[in-house]
Design an enzyme around this catalytic site. Structure first.
Site, PDB file in Angstrom:
ATOM      1  N   GLU A 176       0.939  -1.231   0.104  1.00 21.61           N
ATOM      2  CA  GLU A 176      -0.172  -0.122  -0.162  1.00 21.61           C
ATOM      3  C   GLU A 176       0.908   1.284   0.013  1.00 21.61           C
ATOM      4  OE1 GLU A 176      -3.345   0.615   2.757  1.00 21.61           O
ATOM      5  OE2 GLU A 176      -3.957   2.259   1.493  1.00 21.61           O
TER       6      GLU A 176
ATOM      7  N   ASP B 114       0.031  -5.075   3.414  1.00 24.44           N
ATOM      8  CA  ASP B 114      -0.679  -3.733   3.805  1.00 24.44           C
ATOM      9  C   ASP B 114      -0.054  -3.744   5.316  1.00 24.44           C
ATOM     10  OD1 ASP B 114      -2.057  -1.483   4.708  1.00 24.44           O
ATOM     11  OD2 ASP B 114      -3.878  -2.252   3.912  1.00 24.44           O
TER      12      ASP B 114
ATOM     13  N   ILE C 213      -0.468  -1.688   8.009  1.00 23.66           N
ATOM     14  CA  ILE C 213      -1.434  -1.468   8.717  1.00 23.66           C
ATOM     15  C   ILE C 213      -2.586  -1.413   7.988  1.00 23.66           C
ATOM     16  CG2 ILE C 213      -2.413  -0.213  10.573  1.00 23.66           C
ATOM     17  CD1 ILE C 213       0.204   1.209  11.240  1.00 23.66           C
ATOM     18  N   ASP C 214      -3.606  -2.284   8.108  1.00 20.50           N
ATOM     19  CA  ASP C 214      -4.935  -2.272   7.701  1.00 20.50           C
ATOM     20  C   ASP C 214      -5.744  -1.798   8.812  1.00 20.50           C
ATOM     21  OD1 ASP C 214      -6.848  -2.529   5.502  1.00 20.50           O
ATOM     22  OD2 ASP C 214      -7.594  -4.120   6.644  1.00 20.50           O
TER      23      ASP C 214
ATOM     24  N   THR D 277      -5.762   1.980   9.350  1.00 17.57           N
ATOM     25  CA  THR D 277      -4.781   3.062   9.866  1.00 17.57           C
ATOM     26  C   THR D 277      -5.686   3.999  10.777  1.00 17.57           C
ATOM     27  OG1 THR D 277      -3.343   2.828   8.228  1.00 17.57           O
ATOM     28  CG2 THR D 277      -3.293   4.943   9.003  1.00 17.57           C
TER      29      THR D 277
ATOM     30  N   ASP E 145      -5.759  -4.899   0.428  1.00 17.15           N
ATOM     31  CA  ASP E 145      -6.951  -5.138   1.359  1.00 17.15           C
ATOM     32  C   ASP E 145      -7.586  -6.452   1.414  1.00 17.15           C
ATOM     33  OD1 ASP E 145      -6.755  -2.560   2.195  1.00 17.15           O
ATOM     34  OD2 ASP E 145      -7.931  -1.912   0.323  1.00 17.15           O
TER      35      ASP E 145
HETATM   36  C1  IPD Z   1      -8.905   0.696   4.666  1.00 19.45           C
HETATM   37  C2  IPD Z   1      -9.581  -0.380   5.512  1.00 19.45           C
HETATM   38  C3  IPD Z   1     -10.917   0.022   5.535  1.00 19.45           C
HETATM   39  C4  IPD Z   1     -11.756   0.165   4.212  1.00 19.45           C
HETATM   40  C5  IPD Z   1     -11.178   0.871   3.502  1.00 19.45           C
HETATM   41  C6  IPD Z   1      -9.317   0.663   3.510  1.00 19.45           C
HETATM   42  P1  IPD Z   1      -6.422   1.269   5.281  1.00 19.45           P
HETATM   43  O1  IPD Z   1      -7.450   0.292   4.621  1.00 19.45           O
HETATM   44  O2  IPD Z   1      -9.298  -1.675   5.335  1.00 19.45           O
HETATM   45  O3  IPD Z   1     -11.801  -0.744   6.448  1.00 19.45           O
HETATM   46  O4  IPD Z   1     -12.929   0.338   4.345  1.00 19.45           O
HETATM   47  O5  IPD Z   1     -11.438   0.613   2.013  1.00 19.45           O
HETATM   48  O6  IPD Z   1      -8.840   1.637   2.283  1.00 19.45           O
HETATM   49  O7  IPD Z   1      -6.252   2.677   4.714  1.00 19.45           O
HETATM   50  O8  IPD Z   1      -6.644   1.485   6.766  1.00 19.45           O
HETATM   51  O9  IPD Z   1      -5.279   0.509   5.180  1.00 19.45           O
HETATM   52 CA    CA Z   2      -5.786  -1.363   3.795  1.00 16.40          CA
HETATM   53 CA    CA Z   3      -2.901   0.352   5.192  1.00 20.34          CA
END
Ligand code: IPD
Ligand code: CA
Ligand code: CA
Length: 266
Positions: free
Chosen positions: A63, A83, A85-86, A88, A210
């Site tokens: 990412e 990713d 940190i998923d 963030t 994701d």
């Molecule tokens: C997000 C998270 C969130 C989802 C977003 C993603 P991030 O990733 O997974 O649940 O709704 O579409 O972009 O930006 O926290 O790595």
């Molecule tokens: Ca993510």
């Molecule tokens: Ca992320």
């Protein structure tokens, strides 16, 4: 190899938890409520170095490295999709869930996935053809109908048009299930469906990072993963994602494709 990848994810989790009480170095990315912190970059750098030691010669798509679709040659050999940190935004607010996610593709197909939630110390993993696991125990998706399940969803704040359509679709799902929740981490949501806690998860647009790891974990747990039109995911770039447990029948679903058709793409 999977144990070594899990160990790297655990170490990434320690880095993430060490952020508590420090300056996170928050920056805005493009669009509404889209952030990156110093820790996203730190963890990505750590994982890139560690995973390179585990699988020398593997390529990377992450990412925070600016690539969101397969580059020429990515469908040959090993490719890590990361990713760091998923979730963030949750991380910034010190609210679970946020996870580290590592997908490993071989010749363009998902081969392994590891998702680690550091706050709850939950390690989800799968290798293609070998089942899915949570903290070493085999997991299976739920056999309950959609009507007897809760569902998870998400909607990044990219546009009001997208948000409105997502809300209308959620109204449909809400009335066909025991309720819809939004957690803020796509990979965690996929693992919740894989481990039998929920009947599924849907989101109109996700990046490959994701769902690269959690998607395989869900499939190895017996769940089904498609886009909003019911087509298998290509695992090559962004997509809508509809994840379902074994028990959720297609006849219980609203026409998700029709909702996607109404989105202006912003
Ligand atoms: C997000 C998270 C969130 C989802 C977003 C993603 P991030 O990733 O997974 O649940 O709704 O579409 O972009 O930006 O926290 O790595
Ligand atoms: Ca993510
Ligand atoms: Ca992320």
């Amino acid at each position: 190899m999977i144990q070594k990848i899990e160990e790297a994810a655990r170490e990434a989790g320690r880095i993430i938890l060490s952020a508590h009480g420090t300056d996170l170095g928050i920056e805005n990315k493009e669009g509404h409520a889209n952030f990156v912190t110093m820790y996203d970059r730190k963890v990505q750098d750590f994982l890139t170095a560690r995973l390179r030691e585990i699988l020398p010669g593997a390529k990377f798509l992450g990412e925070e490295n600016g690539m969101d679709v397969f580059a020429p040659g990515d469908d040959e050999g090993w490719l890590f999709v990361i990713d760091p940190i998923d979730g963030t935004t949750n991380f910034i607010h010190n609210m679970h869930p946020f996870v580290t996610s590592i997908g490993l593709m071989k010749d363009g197909k998902p081969y392994a996935g590891v998702v680690y939630a550091p706050v709850t110390d939950q390690m989800f993993s799968a290798v293609r053809g070998q089942g899915a696991y949570e903290n070493g125990s085999r997991i299976h998706s739920s056999k309950a109908s959609l009507a007897d399940s809760i569902l998870l969803s998400g909607s990044a704040g990219f546009s009001m048009n997208a948000f409105q359509i997502a809300q209308e679709l959620t109204r449909e799902f809400q009335s066909r299930s025991q309720g819809v929740r939004i957690t803020g981490s796509a990979e965690y949501n996929l693992c919740m469906a894989a481990s039998g806690r929920t009947g599924g998860y849907y989101e109109m647009r996700l990046g490959l990072w994701d769902f690269a790891a959690g998607g395989l974990i869900l499939e190895e747990a017996g769940g089904r993963l498609t886009d909003y039109y019911g087509r298998p995911l290509s695992f090559r770039g962004p997509s809508s994602v509809l994840a379902l447990s074994e028990g959720a029948a297609r006849s219980e679903l609203p026409d998700t494709g029709a909702y996607l058709d109404r989105w202006d793409g912003t």
